[in-house]
Design an enzyme around this catalytic site. Structure first.
Site, short mmCIF file in Angstrom:
data_model
loop_
_atom_site.label_atom_id
_atom_site.label_comp_id
_atom_site.label_asym_id
_atom_site.label_seq_id
_atom_site.Cartn_x
_atom_site.Cartn_y
_atom_site.Cartn_z
N GLU A 94 0.83 -1.21 0.00
CA GLU A 94 0.00 0.00 0.00
C GLU A 94 0.86 1.26 0.00
O GLU A 94 1.95 1.29 0.58
CB GLU A 94 -0.93 -0.01 1.22
CG GLU A 94 -1.96 -1.13 1.11
CD GLU A 94 -2.92 -1.23 2.28
OE1 GLU A 94 -4.01 -1.77 2.09
OE2 GLU A 94 -2.58 -0.77 3.39
N CYS A 107 3.40 8.67 0.79
CA CYS A 107 3.94 7.84 1.86
C CYS A 107 4.12 6.43 1.30
O CYS A 107 3.14 5.76 0.95
CB CYS A 107 2.94 7.86 3.02
SG CYS A 107 3.41 6.75 4.35
N CYS A 114 6.69 -6.20 8.49
CA CYS A 114 7.89 -5.57 9.08
C CYS A 114 8.42 -6.47 10.19
O CYS A 114 7.66 -6.93 11.05
CB CYS A 114 7.54 -4.20 9.64
SG CYS A 114 8.96 -3.37 10.39
N CYS A 118 6.74 -3.54 16.19
CA CYS A 118 6.36 -2.62 17.27
C CYS A 118 4.98 -3.01 17.75
O CYS A 118 4.11 -3.38 16.97
CB CYS A 118 6.38 -1.18 16.76
SG CYS A 118 8.01 -0.66 16.23
N CYS A 121 1.76 -1.28 16.12
CA CYS A 121 1.71 -1.03 14.67
C CYS A 121 1.02 -2.17 13.93
O CYS A 121 1.33 -3.35 14.15
CB CYS A 121 3.14 -0.85 14.15
SG CYS A 121 3.24 -0.70 12.37
N CYS A 344 -0.89 6.66 9.50
CA CYS A 344 0.35 6.03 9.96
C CYS A 344 0.05 4.76 10.74
O CYS A 344 -0.75 4.78 11.67
CB CYS A 344 1.06 6.97 10.91
SG CYS A 344 2.35 7.90 10.15
N1 SAH Z 1 9.34 1.57 10.14
C1 SAH Z 1 9.55 2.94 10.10
C2 SAH Z 1 8.70 3.65 9.07
C3 SAH Z 1 7.30 3.18 8.93
S1 SAH Z 1 6.22 3.47 10.30
C4 SAH Z 1 9.38 3.57 11.47
O1 SAH Z 1 8.91 2.90 12.37
O2 SAH Z 1 9.76 4.72 11.61
C5 SAH Z 1 5.95 5.23 10.17
C6 SAH Z 1 5.51 5.88 11.47
O3 SAH Z 1 4.20 5.47 11.82
C7 SAH Z 1 6.40 5.50 12.64
O4 SAH Z 1 6.73 6.65 13.41
C8 SAH Z 1 5.51 4.59 13.41
O5 SAH Z 1 5.87 4.48 14.74
C9 SAH Z 1 4.17 5.21 13.20
N2 SAH Z 1 3.05 4.34 13.54
C10 SAH Z 1 2.97 3.01 13.45
N3 SAH Z 1 1.77 2.56 13.85
C11 SAH Z 1 1.05 3.65 14.20
C12 SAH Z 1 -0.27 3.85 14.65
N4 SAH Z 1 -1.12 2.84 14.79
N5 SAH Z 1 -0.68 5.11 14.92
C13 SAH Z 1 0.14 6.16 14.71
N6 SAH Z 1 1.40 6.03 14.25
C14 SAH Z 1 1.85 4.79 13.99
FE1 SF4 Z 2 7.91 -1.68 11.53
FE2 SF4 Z 2 5.61 -0.58 12.24
FE3 SF4 Z 2 7.64 -0.58 13.94
FE4 SF4 Z 2 7.76 0.99 11.75
S1 SF4 Z 2 6.32 1.16 13.45
S2 SF4 Z 2 9.38 -0.35 12.56
S3 SF4 Z 2 6.65 -0.33 10.29
S4 SF4 Z 2 6.58 -2.40 13.15
#
Ligand code: SAH
Ligand code: SF4
Length: 365
Positions: A94, A107, A114, A118, A121, A344
């Site tokens: 996506e 984006c 991934c 996290c 996420c 995000c």
């Molecule tokens: N993996 C990289 C880039 C992709 S995630 C990273 O973690 O930076 C892009 C951003 O979205 C990151 O700051 C991540 O922490 C945030 N993010 C992930 N899940 C989210 C959520 N459910 N609500 C808001 N931000 C989120």
């Molecule tokens: Fe991966 Fe989501 Fe963590 Fe970014 S926020 S590093 S996409 S698991």
């Protein structure tokens, strides 16, 4: 698509030059091809009229220029648009367009799933499937440009900013992400300013050190916690690369970068009653005192794979105020496109059997 042909969309500008030399041509041919593809959106060799006819025939025989196709499109009321691209192996990826008055930000995703996982996420909850190839990443910018316009067309509004904040951890797909950045920055391809290309990372410290002085783009660090104890839970990679080590690598990166104007962007997802207290804001102030930065506060975007909640506006405001009063540049990120799960952390490629239902007028180049 024939698999034995070379997909020129997998090559960086330098590699494309080397390719032309390898077939007995001058390397400047690469500049012509880059212009056709990334500035005019042209992928048909026959239409590349400034190439000799015999060269066009030669290229057609051994090469293709192709990107994954758009198979679904969802447009939110604020204009945010999410496209799913078919990767051809049962996976979707996506990409999200965020239109604003003065810019069109795309984006993009760098991995399917991934490996960092996290805890908040949605992409992380999917697990890790694979790295995206160069054409699958730059192809997102290419396909979006077929919708909003390429830079050759003054009447349209081409992509002006690219952020690697979609699915995946860009610094765990370094070789491909580097080539993609080279295509985004090349004057012959997308010609974006290095300040308008952002790599967002969960903090892969050795890779940040490795690219310092070599890959100069805007850097965003996803911090989300003011101490290791909490960050270990939210961003499991922190156990391997704790905060102090990551911040050292960021300082090193900034020292060698022009793209960041001396400041890193710190991303901090606000999770209700997890990392959003006044004490945690004060701890964050102490932690970031020595890091030139601006802080982006991102209210958590809720999704079905998570029990975390978005804090109330009053909790968000008081967290903001602590940072603001301490003198930080701090921005409350407004959520765009959450009704189409385009915000995000809400991206998750679905499996292909759902695809037939979604299939809309897929455009080919
Ligand atoms: N993996 C990289 C880039 C992709 S995630 C990273 O973690 O930076 C892009 C951003 O979205 C990151 O700051 C991540 O922490 C945030 N993010 C992930 N899940 C989210 C959520 N459910 N609500 C808001 N931000 C989120
Ligand atoms: Fe991966 Fe989501 Fe963590 Fe970014 S926020 S590093 S996409 S698991």
């Amino acid at each position: 698509m024939s698999t034995d042909k070379i997909n020129l969309m997998n090559l960086s500008p330098a590699e494309l030059g080397e390719f032309f030399v390898s077939i007995g041509e001058k390397s400047f041919r690469s500049q012509q091809i880059l212009r056709w593809v990334y500035q005019f959106g042209e992928t048909d060799f026959d239409k590349m009229t400034n190439l000799r006819k015999d060269l066009r025939a030669k290229l057609k025989e051994s090469c293709v220029i192709t990107a994954p196709e758009i198979v679904s499109e969802q447009v939110a009321s604020d204009g945010t648009t999410k496209w799913a691209l078919d990767l051809g192996d049962g996976q979707l990826v996506e990409t999200v367009l965020i239109p604003e008055e003065d810019r069109n930000t795309l984006c993009i995703s760098t991995q399917v799933g991934c490996p960092v996982k996290c805890s908040f996420c949605r992409t992380g909850a999917q697990g890790f499937n694979r790295n995206l190839t160069v054409n699958e990443i730059i192809g997102q910018v290419f396909r979006a440009s077929t919708r909003v316009g390429f830079s050759n067309n003054q009447e349209q509004k081409p992509i002006s900013n690219v952020v690697m904040m979609g699915m995946g951890e860009p610094l765990l797909n370094l070789a491909n992400v580097t080539k993609v950045c080279e295509l985004l920055l090349s004057d012959y391809a997308f010609a974006l300013s290095k300040r308008r290309v952002t790599v967002s990372t969960s903090g892969v410290a050795p890779v940040i050190n490795k690219i310092a002085g070599k890959l100069d783009v805007a850097l965003a660090l996803s911090l989300h916690a003011p101490n290791d104890e909490l960050r270990n839970i939210l961003v499991p990679l922190n156990e391997k690369y704790p905060i102090a080590e990551v911040l050292d690598s960021v300082r090193n990166y900034l020292d060698k970068s022009n793209a960041n104007c001396g400041r890193v962007t710190i991303e901090y997802v606000l999770l209700d009653h997890i990392n959003d207290s006044i004490e945690q804001a004060e701890e964050l102030v102490r932690l970031l005192r020595t890091i030139p930065c601006k802080v982006n506060l991102i209210p958590f975007n809720e999704h079905e794979n998570s029990e975390y909640r978005k804090p109330s506006n009053s909790r968000i405001d008081r967290f903001y105020k602590v940072l603001f009063d301490a003198g930080f540049t701090v921005i409350k990120r407004t959520t765009r496109g959450d009704e189409i799960s385009a915000a995000c952390g809400q991206l998750a490629g679905q499996v292909k059997d759902k695809l037939a239902k979604q299939k809309i007028n897929a455009k080919t180049c």
